[in-house]
Design a protein around this motif. Structure first.
Motif, PDB file in Angstrom:
ATOM      1  N   ALA A 221     -61.871 -72.871 -81.521  1.00 10.74           N
ATOM      2  CA  ALA A 221     -61.745 -72.087 -80.289  1.00 10.74           C
ATOM      3  C   ALA A 221     -63.111 -71.851 -79.658  1.00 10.74           C
ATOM      4  CB  ALA A 221     -61.048 -70.762 -80.583  1.00 10.74           C
ATOM      5  N   ASP A 222     -64.107 -71.579 -80.478  1.00 10.62           N
ATOM      6  CA  ASP A 222     -65.461 -71.361 -79.957  1.00 10.62           C
ATOM      7  C   ASP A 222     -65.992 -72.597 -79.241  1.00 10.62           C
ATOM      8  OD1 ASP A 222     -65.511 -68.750 -80.858  1.00 10.62           O
ATOM      9  OD2 ASP A 222     -66.678 -69.202 -82.662  1.00 10.62           O
ATOM     10  N   LYS A 223     -65.610 -73.774 -79.709  1.00  9.29           N
ATOM     11  CA  LYS A 223     -66.049 -75.011 -79.058  1.00  9.29           C
ATOM     12  C   LYS A 223     -65.446 -75.157 -77.659  1.00  9.29           C
ATOM     13  CE  LYS A 223     -66.627 -77.784 -83.255  1.00  9.29           C
ATOM     14  NZ  LYS A 223     -66.112 -78.968 -83.982  1.00  9.29           N
ATOM     15  N   LEU A 224     -64.284 -74.561 -77.448  1.00 13.08           N
ATOM     16  CA  LEU A 224     -63.592 -74.703 -76.165  1.00 13.08           C
ATOM     17  C   LEU A 224     -64.038 -73.681 -75.120  1.00 13.08           C
ATOM     18  CD1 LEU A 224     -60.022 -75.422 -77.511  1.00 13.08           C
ATOM     19  CD2 LEU A 224     -61.604 -77.045 -76.463  1.00 13.08           C
ATOM     20  N   LYS A 225     -64.719 -72.639 -75.537  1.00 10.39           N
ATOM     21  CA  LYS A 225     -65.148 -71.589 -74.605  1.00 10.39           C
ATOM     22  C   LYS A 225     -65.979 -72.146 -73.451  1.00 10.39           C
ATOM     23  CE  LYS A 225     -65.754 -67.202 -73.443  1.00 10.39           C
ATOM     24  NZ  LYS A 225     -65.256 -67.056 -72.083  1.00 10.39           N
ATOM     25  N   PRO A 226     -66.946 -73.037 -73.685  1.00 11.99           N
ATOM     26  CA  PRO A 226     -67.710 -73.583 -72.562  1.00 11.99           C
ATOM     27  C   PRO A 226     -66.840 -74.355 -71.557  1.00 11.99           C
ATOM     28  CG  PRO A 226     -68.864 -74.010 -74.620  1.00 11.99           C
ATOM     29  CD  PRO A 226     -67.513 -73.471 -74.977  1.00 11.99           C
ATOM     30  N   VAL A 227     -65.786 -74.984 -72.029  1.00  8.91           N
ATOM     31  CA  VAL A 227     -64.885 -75.710 -71.123  1.00  8.91           C
ATOM     32  C   VAL A 227     -64.170 -74.707 -70.220  1.00  8.91           C
ATOM     33  CG1 VAL A 227     -62.890 -77.247 -70.959  1.00  8.91           C
ATOM     34  CG2 VAL A 227     -64.574 -77.583 -72.783  1.00  8.91           C
ATOM     35  N   ALA A 228     -63.658 -73.641 -70.806  1.00 13.98           N
ATOM     36  CA  ALA A 228     -62.988 -72.606 -70.014  1.00 13.98           C
ATOM     37  C   ALA A 228     -63.956 -71.995 -69.007  1.00 13.98           C
ATOM     38  CB  ALA A 228     -62.413 -71.526 -70.933  1.00 13.98           C
ATOM     39  N   ASP A 229     -65.170 -71.725 -69.453  1.00 17.93           N
ATOM     40  CA  ASP A 229     -66.176 -71.148 -68.553  1.00 17.93           C
ATOM     41  C   ASP A 229     -66.480 -72.096 -67.396  1.00 17.93           C
ATOM     42  OD1 ASP A 229     -66.315 -68.906 -70.164  1.00 17.93           O
ATOM     43  OD2 ASP A 229     -68.154 -69.538 -71.190  1.00 17.93           O
ATOM     44  N   LYS A 230     -66.610 -73.385 -67.705  1.00 17.01           N
ATOM     45  CA  LYS A 230     -66.910 -74.380 -66.668  1.00 17.01           C
ATOM     46  C   LYS A 230     -65.796 -74.431 -65.620  1.00 17.01           C
ATOM     47  CE  LYS A 230     -66.641 -78.763 -67.807  1.00 17.01           C
ATOM     48  NZ  LYS A 230     -66.967 -80.113 -68.311  1.00 17.01           N
TER      49      LYS A 230
ATOM     50  N   ASP B 111     -60.407 -83.271 -76.093  1.00 17.63           N
ATOM     51  CA  ASP B 111     -60.070 -84.117 -77.245  1.00 17.63           C
ATOM     52  C   ASP B 111     -61.300 -84.462 -78.076  1.00 17.63           C
ATOM     53  OD1 ASP B 111     -57.401 -84.099 -76.631  1.00 17.63           O
ATOM     54  OD2 ASP B 111     -57.411 -86.064 -75.642  1.00 17.63           O
ATOM     55  N   GLU B 112     -62.428 -84.622 -77.405  1.00 20.04           N
ATOM     56  CA  GLU B 112     -63.664 -84.924 -78.129  1.00 20.04           C
ATOM     57  C   GLU B 112     -64.142 -83.709 -78.925  1.00 20.04           C
ATOM     58  OE1 GLU B 112     -68.193 -86.049 -76.948  1.00 20.04           O
ATOM     59  OE2 GLU B 112     -66.608 -87.148 -75.912  1.00 20.04           O
ATOM     60  N   LEU B 113     -64.009 -82.531 -78.325  1.00 19.27           N
ATOM     61  CA  LEU B 113     -64.445 -81.305 -78.997  1.00 19.27           C
ATOM     62  C   LEU B 113     -63.516 -80.913 -80.138  1.00 19.27           C
ATOM     63  CD1 LEU B 113     -65.411 -79.155 -75.885  1.00 19.27           C
ATOM     64  CD2 LEU B 113     -66.983 -80.086 -77.589  1.00 19.27           C
ATOM     65  N   VAL B 114     -62.224 -81.011 -79.869  1.00 19.01           N
ATOM     66  CA  VAL B 114     -61.215 -80.564 -80.829  1.00 19.01           C
ATOM     67  C   VAL B 114     -60.101 -81.608 -80.873  1.00 19.01           C
ATOM     68  CG1 VAL B 114     -59.657 -78.691 -81.471  1.00 19.01           C
ATOM     69  CG2 VAL B 114     -61.734 -78.174 -80.205  1.00 19.01           C
ATOM     70  N   PRO B 115     -60.271 -82.632 -81.682  1.00 17.88           N
ATOM     71  CA  PRO B 115     -59.227 -83.655 -81.760  1.00 17.88           C
ATOM     72  C   PRO B 115     -57.905 -83.038 -82.215  1.00 17.88           C
ATOM     73  CG  PRO B 115     -61.203 -84.351 -82.930  1.00 17.88           C
ATOM     74  CD  PRO B 115     -61.392 -82.915 -82.557  1.00 17.88           C
ATOM     75  N   PHE B 116     -56.860 -83.365 -81.502  1.00 15.09           N
ATOM     76  CA  PHE B 116     -55.535 -82.827 -81.827  1.00 15.09           C
ATOM     77  C   PHE B 116     -54.653 -83.971 -82.290  1.00 15.09           C
ATOM     78  CE2 PHE B 116     -51.144 -81.904 -80.491  1.00 15.09           C
ATOM     79  CZ  PHE B 116     -50.907 -80.826 -81.318  1.00 15.09           C
ATOM     80  N   VAL B 117     -54.199 -83.878 -83.517  1.00 17.19           N
ATOM     81  CA  VAL B 117     -53.289 -84.873 -84.067  1.00 17.19           C
ATOM     82  C   VAL B 117     -52.013 -84.139 -84.465  1.00 17.19           C
ATOM     83  CG1 VAL B 117     -52.936 -86.601 -85.867  1.00 17.19           C
ATOM     84  CG2 VAL B 117     -55.232 -86.219 -84.931  1.00 17.19           C
TER      85      VAL B 117
END
Length: 106
Positions: A20-29, A83-89
């Motif tokens: 989740a922490d990895k995705l925060k910058p995406v949400a901010d952007k 997908d690069e930040l948090v690969p979902f399988v």
């Protein structure tokens, strides 16, 4: 959230927080909240057939519904970044033994 009981229900909780922490910058952007990002990603994902929201307060409901406005922000480039930040399988759930109990009572 460090209790043994909580860990028994979600043994990978710490890993989930890191993701989740990895995705925060995406949400901010994108100028949206993490909740909006999560819901918008689900709505825009062709592998997801249904998105169920949950809210305890009217404010949470309002924020969840704002995710509809964010769906257009989930472009193919943003999907690739996520997908690069948090690969979902996707995985099928593992049997936990409770299916027998459900069958007896449902």
């Amino acid at each position: 959230m460090n209790s043994d009981v909580w860990k028994s229900f979600t043994p990978d909780f710490a890993d989930r927080v890191v993701k989740a922490d990895k995705l925060k910058p995406v949400a901010d952007k994108l100028g949206i909240s993490m909740a909006e990002l999560a819901l918008a990603w689900c709505v825009s994902n062709e592998n997801v057939s249904t998105v169920m929201i949950g809210a305890k307060t009217p404010a949470q409901l309002k924020q969840n519904l704002k995710a509809i406005e964010a769906v257009d922000k989930i472009t193919p480039d943003i999907k690739a970044e996520i997908d690069e930040l948090v690969p979902f399988v996707p995985e099928l759930p593992k049997p936990d033994g409770s299916e027998m109990i459900r069958e007896q009572h449902l």
